[in-house]
Write an enzyme that holds these catalytic residues in place. Sequence first.
Site, PDB file in Angstrom:
ATOM      1  N   ARG A  28       0.790  -1.249  -0.080  1.00  0.00           N
ATOM      2  CA  ARG A  28       0.043  -0.003  -0.106  1.00  0.00           C
ATOM      3  C   ARG A  28       0.852   1.303   0.069  1.00  0.00           C
ATOM      4  O   ARG A  28       0.417   2.160   0.418  1.00  0.00           O
ATOM      5  CB  ARG A  28      -0.899  -0.041   1.248  1.00  0.00           C
ATOM      6  CG  ARG A  28      -2.083  -1.031   1.160  1.00  0.00           C
ATOM      7  CD  ARG A  28      -3.243  -0.839   1.884  1.00  0.00           C
ATOM      8  NE  ARG A  28      -4.243  -2.008   1.858  1.00  0.00           N
ATOM      9  CZ  ARG A  28      -4.786  -2.227   2.722  1.00  0.00           C
ATOM     10  NH1 ARG A  28      -4.926  -1.989   3.974  1.00  0.00           N
ATOM     11  NH2 ARG A  28      -5.939  -3.301   2.620  1.00  0.00           N
ATOM     12  N   ARG A  32      -3.233   6.381   0.615  1.00  0.00           N
ATOM     13  CA  ARG A  32      -3.867   7.387   1.337  1.00  0.00           C
ATOM     14  C   ARG A  32      -2.801   8.369   2.223  1.00  0.00           C
ATOM     15  O   ARG A  32      -3.254   9.574   2.491  1.00  0.00           O
ATOM     16  CB  ARG A  32      -4.935   7.120   2.228  1.00  0.00           C
ATOM     17  CG  ARG A  32      -6.132   6.522   1.226  1.00  0.00           C
ATOM     18  CD  ARG A  32      -7.118   5.716   2.051  1.00  0.00           C
ATOM     19  NE  ARG A  32      -6.700   4.441   2.654  1.00  0.00           N
ATOM     20  CZ  ARG A  32      -7.419   3.857   3.459  1.00  0.00           C
ATOM     21  NH1 ARG A  32      -8.545   4.343   3.668  1.00  0.00           N
ATOM     22  NH2 ARG A  32      -6.936   2.624   3.769  1.00  0.00           N
ATOM     23  N   ARG A  41      -7.117  11.895  -5.898  1.00  0.00           N
ATOM     24  CA  ARG A  41      -8.066  11.001  -5.643  1.00  0.00           C
ATOM     25  C   ARG A  41      -9.261  12.332  -5.491  1.00  0.00           C
ATOM     26  O   ARG A  41     -10.461  11.917  -5.893  1.00  0.00           O
ATOM     27  CB  ARG A  41      -8.265  10.598  -4.078  1.00  0.00           C
ATOM     28  CG  ARG A  41      -9.303   9.831  -3.580  1.00  0.00           C
ATOM     29  CD  ARG A  41      -9.199   9.081  -2.157  1.00  0.00           C
ATOM     30  NE  ARG A  41      -8.948  10.265  -1.267  1.00  0.00           N
ATOM     31  CZ  ARG A  41      -8.757  10.212  -0.112  1.00  0.00           C
ATOM     32  NH1 ARG A  41      -8.585   8.943   0.392  1.00  0.00           N
ATOM     33  NH2 ARG A  41      -8.546  10.909   0.956  1.00  0.00           N
ATOM     34  N   ASP A  78      -6.702  -3.566  -7.564  1.00  0.00           N
ATOM     35  CA  ASP A  78      -7.311  -4.119  -6.505  1.00  0.00           C
ATOM     36  C   ASP A  78      -7.283  -5.604  -6.844  1.00  0.00           C
ATOM     37  O   ASP A  78      -7.490  -5.911  -7.847  1.00  0.00           O
ATOM     38  CB  ASP A  78      -8.711  -3.784  -6.224  1.00  0.00           C
ATOM     39  CG  ASP A  78      -9.307  -4.086  -4.964  1.00  0.00           C
ATOM     40  OD1 ASP A  78      -9.899  -4.993  -4.923  1.00  0.00           O
ATOM     41  OD2 ASP A  78      -9.195  -3.216  -4.074  1.00  0.00           O
ATOM     42  N   TYR A 155     -15.295 -12.760  -1.242  1.00  0.00           N
ATOM     43  CA  TYR A 155     -15.910 -11.478  -1.692  1.00  0.00           C
ATOM     44  C   TYR A 155     -17.053 -11.696  -2.793  1.00  0.00           C
ATOM     45  O   TYR A 155     -18.128 -11.150  -2.599  1.00  0.00           O
ATOM     46  CB  TYR A 155     -14.877 -10.622  -2.721  1.00  0.00           C
ATOM     47  CG  TYR A 155     -14.243  -9.692  -1.697  1.00  0.00           C
ATOM     48  CD1 TYR A 155     -14.795  -8.844  -0.778  1.00  0.00           C
ATOM     49  CD2 TYR A 155     -12.752  -9.694  -1.575  1.00  0.00           C
ATOM     50  CE1 TYR A 155     -14.046  -7.769  -0.239  1.00  0.00           C
ATOM     51  CE2 TYR A 155     -12.190  -8.691  -0.878  1.00  0.00           C
ATOM     52  CZ  TYR A 155     -12.703  -7.982  -0.128  1.00  0.00           C
ATOM     53  OH  TYR A 155     -11.836  -6.955   0.718  1.00  0.00           O
TER      54      TYR A 155
END
Length: 353
Positions: A28, A32, A41, A78, A155
Amino acid sequence: MGVSLTTPHLLRAARGEVVDRPPVWMMRQAGRYMKAYRDLRDKYPSFRDRSEIPEVAIEVSLQPWKAFGPDGVILFSDIVTPLPGLGIDMDIAEGKGPIIHSPLRTQEQIDNLRPLEPEAALPFIKTILQALRSEVGDKSTVLGFVGAPWTLAAYAVEGKGSKTYSIIKNMAFSDPTILHQLLTKLADAIAVYARYQIDSGAQVVQMFDSWAGQLSPQDYDTFALPYQQRVFQQIKQTHPDTPLILLVSGSAGVLERMGKSGADIVTVDWAVDMADARARLGKQVKVQGNLDPGVLFGSKEFIRDRIYDTVRKAGNWGHILNLGHGVLPETPEENVAFFFETAKQLNLAGVKG
């Protein structure tokens, strides 16, 4: 791609060569905690846009490379990205993760899944990976990124992330035939997808089995491990020289099983001491990790001490320095910079203490 005159540091370590310091990157690392990412973003609020519009995904993937110079640059993506190519409609909700609009619960739905054709379904992946290889050259290693069968099944069946996994466990424990069919189809699709990433420029591929740590060891042996093996065996048939990394979140109880997956490198999380992990996995298995992401909230001295401790325990062969999981959103960028600076100044002879 042309023949490289100098093999990048991470790729050499991943292949088992002795290197002067462990290569370093962060899971990651594009994301963010970086202001540059948050600014982008705001301009592209949809995660799918950020990861599927090539010029945006390329920019995001390269943000940490330009800021910190890690030894690995990973495709910004992803794990659910290939699912629409199988006929599984999905979206990725900001802050909530993947949403599957029609969760897979019936034989008919699983029969209707189609084989993945990456060139038709995911052409942007090739564009992104080729651009990353071109940009970093021999200075860094480009990593590909796929989800594992169990986690993608979780998922697809649950419809979204879960705290209990009760729907997929209900299927696993009361109607496993359907689930095994789904896991087989997913494994074959993931192998195709990973091969496509390698053909497009990925030099190492990491498979994320994020939710396999939610299984008891005996259920891991039934629903996770055989399908990890199925993926890795298929990749190795066509791309035997591409190193493969396996990550399982919360993996302390299944570490030895991860070593049997066929992965070349096992990611170790911070719940296991690195020296214990080395002993449990044996001398032939390479490792990645395993600082607690929370360490990056500590002082510079604390961060340095933990890096030294991990590197010393991992030894001077077959170790890629990383966090035990992804860097946290509130992490100060200057601490990330310090982590990379410290790691790149290491000399393995100097941290033996």
